[in-house]
Design a protein around this motif. Structure first.
Motif, short mmCIF file in Angstrom:
data_model
loop_
_atom_site.label_atom_id
_atom_site.label_comp_id
_atom_site.label_asym_id
_atom_site.label_seq_id
_atom_site.Cartn_x
_atom_site.Cartn_y
_atom_site.Cartn_z
N MET A 162 0.85 -1.33 0.08
CA MET A 162 -0.21 0.03 0.00
C MET A 162 0.87 1.17 -0.13
O MET A 162 0.49 2.18 -0.40
N PHE A 165 1.69 2.17 -3.45
CA PHE A 165 0.62 2.69 -4.37
C PHE A 165 0.29 3.99 -3.78
O PHE A 165 0.09 4.96 -4.44
N MET A 166 0.48 4.46 -2.43
CA MET A 166 0.05 5.88 -2.02
C MET A 166 1.12 6.63 -2.25
O MET A 166 0.79 7.88 -2.37
N SER A 196 -7.06 4.09 -3.16
CA SER A 196 -6.22 3.04 -2.97
C SER A 196 -6.76 1.55 -3.04
O SER A 196 -6.38 0.75 -2.24
N SER A 199 -5.07 -1.63 -4.12
CA SER A 199 -3.92 -2.30 -3.08
C SER A 199 -4.79 -2.65 -1.90
O SER A 199 -4.14 -3.74 -1.39
#
Length: 280
Positions: A162, A165-166, A196, A199
């Motif tokens: 994550m 992705f963030m 998100s 994810s």
């Protein structure tokens, strides 16, 4: 003397594609053969392990009926524990990933690297350490205790996934939410989490699979039959009914169905969640 005229080579594209397809099918058959043999044995409950026919002559579902009777409660226990582990995992990993991705913490890369290192620690070491703490906290033989332990299997992976992705979320989007009066928590809940989604689904799925297939924590942190996941149930089932391989394989097939369904339903989210953080 004139140079020899070159001979045009025949195109090999279709042949190569056909060869790749055949090779892929053969590899897939080899990988899926254990699953087929497990299902084949489950449909022949009266046969011994070495007397199973390559193809079942008739569909005998008595093994599945016996497996549901013996292991149905354990399957439900695994489902409850796994779903609880997913909730705990995402509740811990999502804020941690957001903090590492957006707050510019000093040493954040070291923290991420240390998070990855934790997954290299043998499970038996963690289980033995947890047992002493669980005895003091009264969490042995409890659903919540097993949820916490199983959640620890997915938290490191979820944080890393994550965070990657963030980091790729445009800062302008977060700044726009803050200009509109959203605080850090509201920005995280209303803006970051929806963006998100892929994810989150990917992390939740892997956390579920980690918990669903856990055996070490289930064996170490439970001393009674009050909380017995299906992995522990099948392990003890083999010891008690070692001659009834049809029921054992039927229980294994039933335990594989939830994971297979989730993988099929979430495959597009998995692909997007894993590759989403690679493009910024």
């Amino acid at each position: 003397m004139a140079a020899d005229t070159p001979v045009a080579a025949k195109p090999r594209g279709p042949r190569r594609r056909l060869g790749s397809t055949v090779a892929g099918v053969l590899i897939l058959c080899v990988m899926l053969f254990p699953l087929y043999w497990m299902l084949n044995t489950a449909l022949q409950p009266e046969s011994g392990l070495l007397q199973v026919d390559p193809v079942p002559g008739s569909l005998d579902l008595s093994g599945f009926s016996k497996a549901l009777t013996d292991q149905g409660g354990h399957l439900l226990t695994s489902l409850v524990v796994s779903l609880g582990a997913v909730v705990i995992c995402l509740a811990v990993a999502a804020p941690a990933a957001y903090g590492l991705a957006r707050f510019g913490l000093r040493g954040s890369r070291t923290i991420v690297f240390g998070t990855l290192i934790t997954q290299m620690v043998p499970g038996i070491v963690i289980a033995n350490a947890l047992y002493n703490s669980y005895v003091d906290l009264g969490l042995v033989n409890s659903y919540f205790g097993l949820m916490l332990a199983d959640a620890s299997l997915g938290i490191p992976f979820s944080i890393v996934l994550m965070r990657s992705f963030m980091v790729s979320i445009p800062g302008e989007v977060i700044e726009a939410a803050q200009v509109d009066g959203a605080g850090p928590v509201r920005t995280f809940v209303r803006v970051v989490l929806p963006m998100s989604r892929n994810s989150l689904i990917t992390s939740g799925l892997f956390a579920f699979l980690f918990s669903w297939s856990d055996f070490m924590f289930a064996l170490t942190l439970n001393t009674t039959d009050d909380v017995k996941p299906v992995t522990l149930g099948i392990y003890q089932y083999i010891g008690a009914h070692v001659g009834d391989w049809g029921s054992v394989m039927a229980a294994s097939v039933l335990s594989a169905i939830p994971a297979a369904i989730l993988l099929v339903l979430a495959q597009k989210y998995i692909a997007a969640g894993i590759t989403g953080g690679s493009v910024k």
